[in-house]
Design a protein around this motif. Structure first.
Motif, PDB file in Angstrom:
ATOM      1  N   PHE A 235       5.717  -6.809   3.501  1.00 23.20           N
ATOM      2  CA  PHE A 235       6.626  -6.170   4.472  1.00 23.20           C
ATOM      3  C   PHE A 235       5.868  -5.329   5.481  1.00 23.20           C
ATOM      4  O   PHE A 235       6.460  -4.747   6.382  1.00 23.20           O
ATOM      5  CB  PHE A 235       7.666  -5.328   3.730  1.00 23.20           C
ATOM      6  N   ILE A 236       4.547  -5.255   5.294  1.00 30.11           N
ATOM      7  CA  ILE A 236       3.702  -4.487   6.211  1.00 30.11           C
ATOM      8  C   ILE A 236       2.660  -5.418   6.818  1.00 30.11           C
ATOM      9  O   ILE A 236       2.069  -6.236   6.108  1.00 30.11           O
ATOM     10  CB  ILE A 236       2.973  -3.356   5.439  1.00 30.11           C
ATOM     11  N   VAL A 237       2.459  -5.292   8.118  1.00 31.83           N
ATOM     12  CA  VAL A 237       1.298  -5.906   8.762  1.00 31.83           C
ATOM     13  C   VAL A 237       0.321  -4.755   9.006  1.00 31.83           C
ATOM     14  O   VAL A 237       0.534  -3.960   9.918  1.00 31.83           O
ATOM     15  CB  VAL A 237       1.684  -6.568  10.102  1.00 31.83           C
ATOM     16  N   PRO A 238      -0.676  -4.611   8.160  1.00 31.64           N
ATOM     17  CA  PRO A 238      -1.537  -3.424   8.291  1.00 31.64           C
ATOM     18  C   PRO A 238      -2.303  -3.447   9.613  1.00 31.64           C
ATOM     19  O   PRO A 238      -2.642  -4.539  10.094  1.00 31.64           O
ATOM     20  CB  PRO A 238      -2.489  -3.546   7.102  1.00 31.64           C
ATOM     21  N   PRO A 239      -2.601  -2.314  10.204  1.00 27.56           N
ATOM     22  CA  PRO A 239      -2.268  -0.991   9.700  1.00 27.56           C
ATOM     23  C   PRO A 239      -0.902  -0.486  10.165  1.00 27.56           C
ATOM     24  O   PRO A 239      -0.588  -0.521  11.347  1.00 27.56           O
ATOM     25  CB  PRO A 239      -3.373  -0.110  10.318  1.00 27.56           C
ATOM     26  N   LEU A 240      -0.092  -0.049   9.206  1.00 26.40           N
ATOM     27  CA  LEU A 240       1.084   0.786   9.452  1.00 26.40           C
ATOM     28  C   LEU A 240       2.082   0.186  10.432  1.00 26.40           C
ATOM     29  O   LEU A 240       2.573   0.861  11.335  1.00 26.40           O
ATOM     30  CB  LEU A 240       0.631   2.181   9.943  1.00 26.40           C
ATOM     31  N   ALA A 265      -1.232  -5.694   2.183  1.00 24.37           N
ATOM     32  CA  ALA A 265      -2.546  -6.280   1.910  1.00 24.37           C
ATOM     33  C   ALA A 265      -3.431  -6.181   3.141  1.00 24.37           C
ATOM     34  O   ALA A 265      -3.604  -7.139   3.877  1.00 24.37           O
ATOM     35  CB  ALA A 265      -2.394  -7.736   1.466  1.00 24.37           C
ATOM     36  N   GLY A 266      -3.986  -5.008   3.371  1.00 28.52           N
ATOM     37  CA  GLY A 266      -4.937  -4.859   4.458  1.00 28.52           C
ATOM     38  C   GLY A 266      -6.294  -5.411   4.065  1.00 28.52           C
ATOM     39  O   GLY A 266      -6.550  -5.673   2.889  1.00 28.52           O
ATOM     40  N   GLN A 267      -7.149  -5.587   5.034  1.00 30.26           N
ATOM     41  CA  GLN A 267      -8.524  -5.965   4.735  1.00 30.26           C
ATOM     42  C   GLN A 267      -9.412  -4.809   5.171  1.00 30.26           C
ATOM     43  O   GLN A 267      -9.464  -4.480   6.364  1.00 30.26           O
ATOM     44  CB  GLN A 267      -8.919  -7.230   5.499  1.00 30.26           C
ATOM     45  N   ALA A 268     -10.103  -4.199   4.202  1.00 33.69           N
ATOM     46  CA  ALA A 268     -10.935  -3.034   4.505  1.00 33.69           C
ATOM     47  C   ALA A 268     -11.954  -3.396   5.589  1.00 33.69           C
ATOM     48  O   ALA A 268     -12.639  -4.408   5.503  1.00 33.69           O
ATOM     49  CB  ALA A 268     -11.643  -2.558   3.239  1.00 33.69           C
ATOM     50  N   GLY A 269     -12.027  -2.560   6.600  1.00 32.55           N
ATOM     51  CA  GLY A 269     -12.965  -2.805   7.696  1.00 32.55           C
ATOM     52  C   GLY A 269     -12.358  -3.631   8.819  1.00 32.55           C
ATOM     53  O   GLY A 269     -12.961  -3.774   9.876  1.00 32.55           O
ATOM     54  N   LEU A 276     -13.789   2.740   0.954  1.00 32.68           N
ATOM     55  CA  LEU A 276     -12.794   2.279  -0.013  1.00 32.68           C
ATOM     56  C   LEU A 276     -11.691   3.314  -0.223  1.00 32.68           C
ATOM     57  O   LEU A 276     -10.522   2.968  -0.387  1.00 32.68           O
ATOM     58  CB  LEU A 276     -13.475   1.919  -1.340  1.00 32.68           C
ATOM     59  N   ALA A 277     -12.053   4.595  -0.180  1.00 31.19           N
ATOM     60  CA  ALA A 277     -11.035   5.634  -0.376  1.00 31.19           C
ATOM     61  C   ALA A 277      -9.970   5.553   0.721  1.00 31.19           C
ATOM     62  O   ALA A 277      -8.770   5.692   0.456  1.00 31.19           O
ATOM     63  CB  ALA A 277     -11.683   7.017  -0.383  1.00 31.19           C
ATOM     64  N   GLY A 278     -10.393   5.325   1.936  1.00 29.60           N
ATOM     65  CA  GLY A 278      -9.456   5.215   3.047  1.00 29.60           C
ATOM     66  C   GLY A 278      -8.575   3.983   2.934  1.00 29.60           C
ATOM     67  O   GLY A 278      -7.378   4.023   3.254  1.00 29.60           O
ATOM     68  N   ALA A 279      -9.164   2.887   2.458  1.00 31.36           N
ATOM     69  CA  ALA A 279      -8.375   1.664   2.273  1.00 31.36           C
ATOM     70  C   ALA A 279      -7.279   1.900   1.240  1.00 31.36           C
ATOM     71  O   ALA A 279      -6.126   1.496   1.432  1.00 31.36           O
ATOM     72  CB  ALA A 279      -9.288   0.512   1.841  1.00 31.36           C
ATOM     73  N   VAL A 280      -7.624   2.576   0.150  1.00 34.35           N
ATOM     74  CA  VAL A 280      -6.620   2.863  -0.881  1.00 34.35           C
ATOM     75  C   VAL A 280      -5.547   3.804  -0.327  1.00 34.35           C
ATOM     76  O   VAL A 280      -4.347   3.608  -0.562  1.00 34.35           O
ATOM     77  CB  VAL A 280      -7.286   3.465  -2.148  1.00 34.35           C
ATOM     78  N   ALA A 281      -5.967   4.800   0.435  1.00 32.11           N
ATOM     79  CA  ALA A 281      -5.003   5.768   0.972  1.00 32.11           C
ATOM     80  C   ALA A 281      -4.008   5.080   1.906  1.00 32.11           C
ATOM     81  O   ALA A 281      -2.785   5.299   1.804  1.00 32.11           O
ATOM     82  CB  ALA A 281      -5.739   6.890   1.703  1.00 32.11           C
ATOM     83  N   GLN A 282      -4.514   4.253   2.832  1.00 34.47           N
ATOM     84  CA  GLN A 282      -3.609   3.592   3.780  1.00 34.47           C
ATOM     85  C   GLN A 282      -2.644   2.661   3.045  1.00 34.47           C
ATOM     86  O   GLN A 282      -1.430   2.672   3.295  1.00 34.47           O
ATOM     87  CB  GLN A 282      -4.400   2.808   4.836  1.00 34.47           C
ATOM     88  N   GLN A 283      -3.198   1.867   2.108  1.00 31.19           N
ATOM     89  CA  GLN A 283      -2.350   0.920   1.397  1.00 31.19           C
ATOM     90  C   GLN A 283      -1.313   1.642   0.546  1.00 31.19           C
ATOM     91  O   GLN A 283      -0.173   1.194   0.427  1.00 31.19           O
ATOM     92  CB  GLN A 283      -3.236   0.031   0.513  1.00 31.19           C
ATOM     93  N   THR A 284      -1.703   2.755  -0.029  1.00 28.46           N
ATOM     94  CA  THR A 284      -0.760   3.545  -0.827  1.00 28.46           C
ATOM     95  C   THR A 284       0.393   4.042   0.052  1.00 28.46           C
ATOM     96  O   THR A 284       1.570   3.922  -0.308  1.00 28.46           O
ATOM     97  CB  THR A 284      -1.490   4.724  -1.490  1.00 28.46           C
ATOM     98  N   ALA A 285       0.045   4.562   1.223  1.00 24.65           N
ATOM     99  CA  ALA A 285       1.082   5.037   2.145  1.00 24.65           C
ATOM    100  C   ALA A 285       2.028   3.896   2.511  1.00 24.65           C
ATOM    101  O   ALA A 285       3.258   4.064   2.507  1.00 24.65           O
ATOM    102  CB  ALA A 285       0.429   5.613   3.400  1.00 24.65           C
ATOM    103  N   GLU A 286       1.447   2.740   2.816  1.00 23.32           N
ATOM    104  CA  GLU A 286       2.277   1.618   3.254  1.00 23.32           C
ATOM    105  C   GLU A 286       3.243   1.173   2.159  1.00 23.32           C
ATOM    106  O   GLU A 286       4.435   0.943   2.426  1.00 23.32           O
ATOM    107  CB  GLU A 286       1.369   0.467   3.718  1.00 23.32           C
ATOM    108  N   VAL A 287       2.743   1.067   0.934  1.00 20.45           N
ATOM    109  CA  VAL A 287       3.630   0.631  -0.150  1.00 20.45           C
ATOM    110  C   VAL A 287       4.691   1.691  -0.430  1.00 20.45           C
ATOM    111  O   VAL A 287       5.854   1.370  -0.681  1.00 20.45           O
ATOM    112  CB  VAL A 287       2.818   0.286  -1.416  1.00 20.45           C
TER     113      VAL A 287
END
Lengths: 510, 510
Positions: A235-240, A265-269, A276-287
């Motif tokens: 339901f998300i097209v990352p980012p946000l 499901a973002g792709q880090a970078g 990796l911490a930022g990837a987890v943070a963004q994905q957590t927010a999105e979910v």
């Protein structure tokens, strides 16, 4: 020390005596083995990621929300920025999390296969949208078909360590998206009575699918009580950014009580931060945004936390599903989901290799182990997937079944009790005893309960193996796959129901 | 969050730019990455195993001690039973543990390769006594030779993720045990300047080897200061029986200050209890007996804790080095060693498969990851070994180097800081920014520090791969191995020293 659950024991026993993969009273592994002995993140780090996710939702927000979504979330305390970003204050998110759906089961058409994705209980299954079948003998690739999907469902049905079957391949032989989605759903349900998963390109198709599911379940109440499918929605097209059609799918699921796998499901970078911490943070927010939306529509809706940060190989930008970073990211997301106490869906086993070779083995081995040890409840993509999800392999299922069994055995750990510490057995054996443990009553009684025996892994000594005619593991896997697929399909959908469904929906014959 | 050590950085940089395996200021992995985020045993369970081990030593004891060993241990508080079992009271064991050797390094002939096996710092290396070379192309097997050993040492020298080289194969082309042991030692030292390991069948041969080592080191004091070899000794024949010759090896090592790997390697269900807890308890007791003996002979002697409980496939009695239970046992032993704060040596990567295939990949992947995540300091058998240690493969080294790199990357975890959480980067990108992270300065600066890039693992998309002529990973590994072995051997042993050694000892030409 963990106890196995009693439920499900009979069926699993029926299914797989002798390879240690059942869950009879003496089996070494069972669905729902508890993970959680591995924690890539400390409690402090989990708190830091949580607070960052909250700030992302409150300060940056998500764009392209639909009117219905904007209305729903703003009515609960959200707001819309001038440039169209939907903000969700931390108080709203935390309030919704209090009453979010938890404690639900994922149901199979046969209740014996039901999954309880709570606590740190782990389960393994398939998922993906591969477009290529890769021939591991020739290296040739061909388009995936509906038949491949049905065959994979039938393999999953027969393999005890595959606990659920989400759609694996795209039925490329069906051009029309609506027909493809309806056939995909039915091929999954006809092929296996384990909990299934699929996705829908349009809410309208999902409404039709609900009619089909209602027929199969035996009425709307029966469907609501035991929905046999979990709908996966990106339901998300990352980012946000919201995906409009997918918000419609969430609304349809909320209306009918169909379980959701809420995926970002973002792709880090590339579409999420490289650290990796930022990837987890963004994905957590999105979910969390999805969790908020579906729970505002239907408080307590059964939805799993599908934060799936993928990895880019930053030299090429291509996805690297088999990387160590990929395993770490999923393990960390499992911790975040457990922090929120929401059933957790992750991906593991997404090798970059194109066939079941050494690379595939180790990439699947360590990514699945990382997810499982971290206590991920639902580990998708764990069987059959190759080429970072672009490809799939039928003969991999029997190999993956062994691999998953071993990962389950490792995840279980072992029991430390007076009895297992064996002081008196050691005394018996060493002081005037046989001087070894072979044939000791303790050894015999522990043989099935403490050890897992894979079906295809080769444990012969080198000389015996070298002289044998069945040296090649892949060839043994091909033969075994052919055997399993030669068996008649399962009969959990009676023929009159099958006929009625085919009369009403454009279902292809297989 | 862990910091990399500065020492060793230059050399590793020199060695392996570009594959992420070095340890320059921006590399993603480095020797000594800290494990310990995974704990198969709780602190209570560790205490239960510890107390059982103490009771085994105090109440059951160990048989076949030599007169010198009996005298030494009884003088310190031990006693001998009527049926000849040597008992060690808990007070004796605990007293010795207070002053046991810790904080020592394992030295290479080149100090840049020195290993600090303290805390939960992890390192990977080889070990084994394989008797077959298995041709992965034909499945044929042949006897291992001294040349194989030297070639493997040279591969280890060139592969950055292999941090130490213990003898891998038996030089079956040398019949005389003394000549074999001396040639084995010299082939290791000539092939690599990384820390080495070997073993000796008789104390007399080890005395000769010490003379050779003294020549290489440049005198007895120099040898004592930087011994380039750790002597592995299976001083226990499980259950609870001393190996007489090996006690002599311990005495020789104690006299000359040569580091020891004190090994007890029972097979659960055969020579140690079938329940995993009992296997760990017996092996812990056995290794503690060796720790007691060597520290009574030479207080603070550098000795590693080599509790290596192996697994039997209880259907056949054969060893199963690739099993999940095997990985669990070693992870648990790593915890026991860390509990005693003694540098820990475990085995992982001992696949049951006979060649680098899917099974080998996953068995190596999960066993090495379990050991590493548990914080094992020295992970032996991690490269080249097949058929549960009976076989070896030259072309596996380059593959294992990739696998180990990935396991190291997973073990490292990731750093959670304000910077890595990336809130401001996410804001930049999403609010009026590019809408993606490709080419963002953060992505570019994190490319080398946060991601490991394996050398041989294939990350091409399926269609590109399918059209390529170098599809086969094993064939690529064979080519790469041939390239590495075609290079001239290392020159850390000057030719005049080499000549002098050959004049004095029966060293074969290679």
């Amino acid at each position: 020390m963990q106890q196995r659950k009693r439920s499900g024991g009979r069926a699993a026993r029926r299914q797989s005596r002798g390879d240690g993969a059942g869950s009879g009273p003496t089996a070494a592994i069972w669905p729902g083995i508890k993970g959680g002995r591995y924690a890539p993140l400390s409690q402090v780090e989990i708190g830091m990621i949580d607070r960052t996710a909250m700030r992302i939702l409150e300060e940056i927000g998500i764009k392209r929300a639909t009117p219905h979504c904007i209305q729903t979330i703003c009515a609960a305390g959200g707001s819309l920025t001038d440039d169209g970003r939907l903000l969700m204050p931390e108080t709203l998110v935390r309030d919704v999390l209090q009453t979010a759906g938890r404690g639900f089961s994922l149901c199979g058409l046969d209740p014996v296969h039901d999954i309880d994705p709570s606590s740190s209980r782990t389960h393994f299954g398939t998922s993906g949208a591969a477009v290529h079948i890769i021939d591991s003998l020739t290296g040739q690739i061909r388009d995936t078909t509906l038949r491949d999907l049905y065959d994979m469902a039938r393999l999953a049905q027969q393999l005890p360590n595959i606990h659920m079957f989400q759609r694996t391949v795209v039925a490329r032989d069906i051009a029309d998206p609506r027909e493809m989605d309806l056939n995909t759903l039915y091929a999954c349900l006809k092929g296996t009575s384990k909990p299934t998963g699929t996705s829908f390109g349009a809410p309208e198709t999902m409404e039709e699918a609900v009619q089909m599911l209602t027929m199969i379940a035996g009425g709307p109440d029966a469907l609501r009580a035991r929905p046999p499918v979990c709908v996966s929605t990106c339901f998300i097209v990352p980012p946000l950014t919201f995906a409009e059609e997918a918000l419609g799918v969430i609304e349809c699921a909320a209306k009918h009580g169909i379980p959701l796998k809420l995926v970002s499901a973002g792709q880090a970078g590339a579409t999420s931060p490289a650290p990796l911490a930022g990837a987890v943070a963004q994905q957590t927010a999105e979910v969390l945004a999805g969790i908020v939306y579906v729970n505002l529509l239907n408080p307590g809706h059964p939805a799993t936390f599908g934060a799936l940060p993928f990895v880019s190989d930053l030299r090429t930008g291509a996805m690297s599903g088999g990387s160590a970073e990929q395993g770490l990211l999923m393990a960390a997301c499992a911790q975040m989901a457990r922090f929120y106490d929401i059933p957790c869906a992750v991906s593991a086993g997404m090798t970059d290799s194109k066939l079941p070779d050494f690379q595939a083995g180790y990439e699947k081995g360590y990514t699945e182990l990382l997810a499982s040890l971290a206590g991920a409840n639902l580990i998708y993509e764990a069987a059959g997937m190759y080429g970072s999800l672009l490809g799939a392999s039928l003969e991999s299922f029997v190999l993956d079944n062994d691999l998953i069994g071993s990962v389950m055995r490792a995840t279980r750990g072992f029991e430390v009790t007076e009895e297992t510490l064996s002081l008196e057995t050691i005394r018996d054996v060493c002081v005037g005893g046989a001087g070894h443990y072979l044939g000791h009553v303790q050894t015999i009684t522990r043989m099935e309960s403490d050890y897992f025996y894979p079906a295809l892994a080769d444990r012969r000594p080198p000389q015996e193996w070298s002289a044998a005619t069945d040296k090649d593991l892949l060839e043994r896997a091909r033969l075994r796959t052919r055997e399993l697929l030669a068996r008649p399909g399962p009969d959990h959908i009676p023929s009159d129901l099958d006929r009625a469904i085919r009369e009403r929906f454009p279902i292809r014959s297989l």
